[in-house]
Write a protein that holds these residues in place. Sequence first.
Motif: not given
Length: 460
Positions: A231-233, A275-277, A433-437, A439-441
């Motif tokens: 869930t990107p920021d 796998r989860e995604h 990178s916040r474009t990928l993940l 904080h929760g990720d």
Amino acid sequence: MTTPVRIPFPVVDEVSRHCLQEEEPETVHIEVHLPGPLDEQRLRKAFTEALHRHPRILMREAPGPWFRRRYEWELTNDPDTEVVTFTPPGPRALQNARTRALAEAPPLSLSPPIRLEVVDLAAGSRAAGAARVGDGGTPCSSEAESLGEAPRSAGLRVDPAPEQGTALVLTINHTALDGPACLRVLATAAELYGGRDNAPAAPPTRAAQTPHETPDLPASWSPPARVAPGTPDPSPGNGMLVADLPLPHRPKGSPYTVNDQLMVTTALTIAHWNREHGVRPRPLRITMPVDDRPRDTTMPIGNGTRLVEVPFLPAELDVSDMPALLRRTAERTRALKSLPRPQLGHGATLLTAPWAPVAARAALTRALRRAAAPWTSTTLLSNIGRIPYPLDFGEEAGRAHAVWFSAPARMPRGLTVTTASTAGRLHLALRWSRTLLSHGDGAHLRDLFEHYLHTTEVTP
């Protein structure tokens, strides 16, 4: 007037300089926790003297015309700026220092391209008071800390007692030097400050290995798996989470090292995450820096690691046969470490040859980097290993009990894993990178990493 000494940029420095991005600065973050306080004037004096003991760190990028064939470092006799700052205490002082370490690179135009922030953790804990509970912030402790505005999920971690002592937050412009080199300078400063021996400990002895053939490595011409987006920021830049974990158990005489356990853990973590995604299984390639430099005062200062890539096929990541997976990984890492190879490969050496002005070669390097993005490794695991120096700042400040590093996490990798061990603990930093993940990720990846690290603790 003496003309300053100039040194052409080495290969790693030049490639990094060509590819700088304002949104995601190339910084290395080092964080050292001490049990006691530090005196401001004594520390400034000791750190400045340490810089002079390692004069290669006193450098800045020399100005030059656009048509020059090389970038050059200009060595200076003294720092251009005050390197050491004492951060005003507050409930988020450490959090803010970490944010600056990821978002604000020390300029290459000023010598030296590093910054040291000193945070009084005890004062920050007192200032936080009751605001530590329920304000969405992060506890100032070594149990689990992060960057980001979102609070951690309920029940994920118990908020430990406030930490006392001092945190040293070092920020390094990675175009100029790497973490191990800067840690060497900090060890010299510790010795000058505390008057105690900070010589490096002897490296751990390894059991003699039975001679073996070079293992077959999976083919690397197909693009490796990418870390699946979470869930990107909305904001650009890097996020980071640090955690304090037990060192994984390793049976005596094991044919693998803790580094191999960490490599397997990283591969299993990413495979599970993907796998989860809903991502189709693909081969993983994990970049591993290898550093052969001595750790004493003769250590060359700069970017001194070379990069190798450790491959994993999806079918190999079998948790039910962990001993075989660890042995296979150990064979590959040993073989790859022993192969002579330029730091970034032969292609980078050709790109940085002065056959054209730097402006033209920079444009070509950036274009090739974009074209090669699908073949970039899945992630980077940088295991610093056992910190070789006591980092003992004397009777009042004491000896370091936690040391974290984090490496840049630009896309297309978007995630780096950095580990170090101190005082019998494993200090993990996940940076993304916040474009990928988000904080929760990052918190979920931390939990997966901790789980799979435990699964590597096999018995013979």
